[in-house]
Write a protein that holds these residues in place. Structure first.
Motif, PDB file in Angstrom:
ATOM      1  N   ARG A   1       0.990  -1.391  -0.300  1.00 17.20           N
ATOM      2  CA  ARG A   1      -0.023   0.469   0.415  1.00 17.20           C
ATOM      3  C   ARG A   1       1.207   1.099   0.032  1.00 17.20           C
TER       4      ARG A   1
ATOM      5  N   LYS B   1      -4.431 -10.090  -3.876  1.00 20.30           N
ATOM      6  CA  LYS B   1      -5.595  -9.603  -4.049  1.00 20.30           C
ATOM      7  C   LYS B   1      -5.404  -8.448  -2.985  1.00 20.30           C
ATOM      8  N   ASN B   2      -4.833  -8.214  -2.295  1.00 16.89           N
ATOM      9  CA  ASN B   2      -4.446  -6.924  -1.555  1.00 16.89           C
ATOM     10  C   ASN B   2      -4.497  -5.422  -3.010  1.00 16.89           C
TER      11      ASN B   2
ATOM     12  N   LYS C   1      -4.751  -5.598  -6.019  1.00 13.87           N
ATOM     13  CA  LYS C   1      -5.584  -4.997  -6.904  1.00 13.87           C
ATOM     14  C   LYS C   1      -6.461  -4.036  -5.935  1.00 13.87           C
ATOM     15  N   ARG C   2      -7.372  -4.887  -4.551  1.00 19.00           N
ATOM     16  CA  ARG C   2      -8.179  -4.035  -4.572  1.00 19.00           C
ATOM     17  C   ARG C   2      -7.487  -2.954  -4.107  1.00 19.00           C
ATOM     18  N   ILE C   3      -6.519  -2.410  -3.814  1.00 18.88           N
ATOM     19  CA  ILE C   3      -5.858  -0.677  -3.785  1.00 18.88           C
ATOM     20  C   ILE C   3      -5.853  -0.287  -4.846  1.00 18.88           C
ATOM     21  N   CYS C   4      -5.956  -0.993  -5.759  1.00 20.00           N
ATOM     22  CA  CYS C   4      -6.194  -0.505  -7.449  1.00 20.00           C
ATOM     23  C   CYS C   4      -7.152  -0.018  -7.634  1.00 20.00           C
ATOM     24  N   ASN C   5      -8.073  -1.127  -6.575  1.00 11.67           N
ATOM     25  CA  ASN C   5      -9.300  -0.356  -7.993  1.00 11.67           C
ATOM     26  C   ASN C   5     -10.361   0.064  -7.139  1.00 11.67           C
ATOM     27  N   GLU C   6      -9.842   0.723  -5.692  1.00 12.24           N
ATOM     28  CA  GLU C   6     -10.667   1.198  -4.849  1.00 12.24           C
ATOM     29  C   GLU C   6      -9.613   3.153  -5.167  1.00 12.24           C
TER      30      GLU C   6
END
Length: 209
Positions: free
Chosen positions: A97, A178-179, A181-186
């Motif tokens: 992150r 997964k972490n 991808k989630r940060i990038c999508n957010e």
């Protein structure tokens, strides 16, 4: 995928600076690199005995677990690298992150890679290391069985809480991917994920890929 206006490389965990030097030989746009590593390569890192980069290189001792990622030398002319490093730090989810935030705020490109240590591939690597003696020489029977049970899903949270890990044991590449991808999508950040034989490669870019 690297933007043509990137001129300097910021490498977290780059040791002697081989990867940045390799890139500079293929992409002449790079003028210099800064290596942020836990140990200062010129003093403590054995890799510099075998490799000396041609690219202008600065070495900075940097603790990814404690030091601030607000680095003024990173700007929109930078290309950040963190290759084969997150598997060695105490909190790879937190550091991923921090790296993404640094790239987003500086409007620069980011490349992250790390090994696959879970599933069948993780088990194969475990057996190979056991057979060649790498694990036998440094670890007791309890530690070996803990790693085996973690690989087959019978044990969770294999890693004890410490700042650095010499081996990759207990490194959950699935959770890290997964972490990221989630940060990038957010944050609506563009990214590409490439899965190699035993390595995950992720390229992150604020502008379109």
């Amino acid at each position: 995928n690297i933007s043509h206006d990137r001129e300097n490389i910021i490498d977290f965990g780059g040791e002697s600076g081989f990867l940045g030097d390799f890139l500079s030989k293929n992409l002449k746009q790079f003028k210099s690199q800064r290596i942020y590593d836990l140990k200062h390569p010129l003093v403590e890192n054995i890799t510099t005995k075998f490799f000396d980069p041609d690219l202008k290189t600065s070495y900075i001792t940097f603790n990814m677990n404690k030091d601030s990622f607000e680095i003024k030398e990173v700007d929109n002319k930078s290309f950040i690298i963190c290759s084969e490093t997150l598997e060695h730090v105490g909190n790879p989810l937190k550091n991923s992150r921090q790296l993404i935030n640094l790239a987003r705020e500086s409007n620069c490109d980011l490349y992250i890679s790390y090994p696959i240590e879970t599933g069948l591939k993780g088990f194969i690597k475990f057996v190979i290391k056991l057979l060649i003696g790498r694990y036998k020489k440094r670890r007791d029977t309890k530690s070996l069985f803990n790693q085996l049970f973690w690989l087959i899903g019978l044990k969770k949270d294999f890693r004890v809480k410490k700042e650095m890990y010499f081996d990759h044991d207990g490194f959950n590449n699935i959770a890290l991917t997964k972490n990221i991808k989630r940060i990038c999508n957010e944050n609506k950040i563009n990214y590409k994920i490439f899965k190699g034989l035993f390595t995950i490669h992720i390229f992150i870019k604020k502008e379109g890929l």
